[in-house]
Design a protein around this motif. Structure first.
Motif, PDB file in Angstrom:
ATOM      1  N   ASN A  63      -6.227  10.769   9.627  1.00 15.06           N
ATOM      2  CA  ASN A  63      -5.955   9.651   8.729  1.00 15.06           C
ATOM      3  C   ASN A  63      -7.207   9.396   7.898  1.00 15.06           C
ATOM      4  N   GLN A  64      -7.140   9.662   6.603  1.00 12.64           N
ATOM      5  CA  GLN A  64      -8.318   9.521   5.755  1.00 12.64           C
ATOM      6  C   GLN A  64      -8.736   8.071   5.574  1.00 12.64           C
ATOM      7  N   TYR A  65      -7.890   7.133   5.967  1.00  9.28           N
ATOM      8  CA  TYR A  65      -8.246   5.722   5.852  1.00  9.28           C
ATOM      9  C   TYR A  65      -8.854   5.171   7.142  1.00  9.28           C
ATOM     10  N   TRP A 115       0.837  -1.207   0.000  1.00  9.00           N
ATOM     11  CA  TRP A 115       0.000   0.000   0.000  1.00  9.00           C
ATOM     12  C   TRP A 115       0.869   1.253   0.000  1.00  9.00           C
ATOM     13  N   HIS A 149     -12.020   5.197   9.276  1.00  9.47           N
ATOM     14  CA  HIS A 149     -13.418   5.563   9.056  1.00  9.47           C
ATOM     15  C   HIS A 149     -14.012   6.304  10.255  1.00  9.47           C
ATOM     16  N   VAL A 175      -8.304  -1.755   5.356  1.00 10.86           N
ATOM     17  CA  VAL A 175      -7.219  -0.815   5.640  1.00 10.86           C
ATOM     18  C   VAL A 175      -5.898  -1.578   5.640  1.00 10.86           C
TER      19      VAL A 175
END
Length: 316
Positions: free
Chosen positions: A66-68, A8, A70, A128
């Motif tokens: 952190n946009q990842y 990632w 939720h 994630v």
């Protein structure tokens, strides 16, 4: 201790390098804001970390966005140690106030480390990327400072958290984590507070949650033991009463209230003293007028009586 990398991060790094000359392209390609140049910090882990004592309920107090992730608000983590790994139940709200529940597993990191340490785990959750979870400081009963970082080809994705056993923590407790981060080269200014408390769905049953959490803490940690300090000349044992994590937060609020009350009382006492001084002066002035008048009348009477006596004596 090296930080783990994964495909990632490698993918984002390759995109970042390819588009580094064109800054608008970075935004268009959706490269995360948290991706930056530099290596991960060489953090020092919590010594003799005990995952059993760490288990139970934690609230997210501060974190690096952190946009990842939720869950954005009202985030809670419930940890259960199985003896081999940690089950994690995460609850919270999205930015749109939608409820989110997510499960994850944390296991002791064994990849590219000198020796496994329970304070260094890896989080595996659906949707994630796997990420490190490094506990750098905790007292198990009140707060926890956690660091996470992935690096590849000179780029890093660096995160940090402050967790609390209660929805809020005293500022001096949060500062403990900030100082730890700074000492390891991690900038706490990148962290932002997480909304907790009355605006959260859990707040209606917060008392029940904290009572259950306190019972668990008592079970895995035992009662609070006052600290003992020894100097070269004398030995001093703290006589402070046991305090739960929740009581420490309430205690700081009480201390602030008492301080404010003491200030108000002092102002009132000053005003009372000033009024008393004004009244005293007024009374003295009034009494002085009365005394002077009485003296003048007495002198005049004596003079008149003497004159009459002289006239009477002369006539005789």
């Amino acid at each position: 201790m090296a930080c783990r990398t994964n495909t990632w991060l490698a993918m984002w790094v390759l995109v970042a390098v390819a588009s580094s000359a064109l800054s608008p392209a970075v935004a268009l390609l959706g490269i995360p804001d948290f991706l930056e140049l530099g290596d991960c910090a060489k953090v020092v882990l919590k010594e003799n970390f005990d995952p059993v004592k760490y288990s139970g309920l934690w609230f997210d107090i501060e974190s690096v966005p952190n946009q990842y992730q939720h869950t954005k608000k009202c985030v809670t983590q419930n940890y259960t140690w199985t003896g081999e790994y940690m089950n994690v139940a995460t609850r919270g709200l999205t930015d749109e106030d939608e409820k989110v529940r997510q499960g994850a597993v944390m296991h002791v990191e064994e990849y590219d480390v000198e020796r496994p340490d329970p304070a260094y785990m890896t989080v595996d959750a659906a949707g994630v990327p796997a990420a490190p979870y490094q506990i750098i400081e905790t007292d198990y009963r009140t707060y926890s400072c956690v660091y996470s970082c992935l690096e590849y080809f000179g780029f890093r994705a660096e995160f940090a958290w402050v967790f609390g056993r209660t929805p809020t923590l005293p500022s001096n407790t949060i500062t403990k984590c900030h100082k730890k981060f700074i000492s390891m080269g991690v900038d706490p200014k990148k962290m932002f507070p997480i909304i907790q408390g009355a605006a959260c769905p859990y707040y209606e049953k917060i008392d029940e949650m904290l009572e259950t959490s306190e019972r668990h803490i008592m079970k895995v940690l035992g009662p609070y033991v006052p600290t003992t300090s020894t100097t070269t000349s004398t030995t001093t044992t703290s006589t402070a009463t046991p305090k739960t994590a929740r009581e420490e937060v309430l205690l700081e609020d009480i201390q602030e209230t008492v301080s404010l009350e003491e200030k108000i009382i002092k102002e009132i006492e000053t005003k009372v003293e000033a009024n008393q001084e004004v009244n005293r002066v007024a009374v003295e002035e009034k009494e002085g007028d009365v005394d002077y008048s009485a003296g003048y009348q007495s002198a005049a009477s004596c003079a008149l009586l003497g004159l009459l006596s002289l006239i009477a004596f002369t006539l005789h």
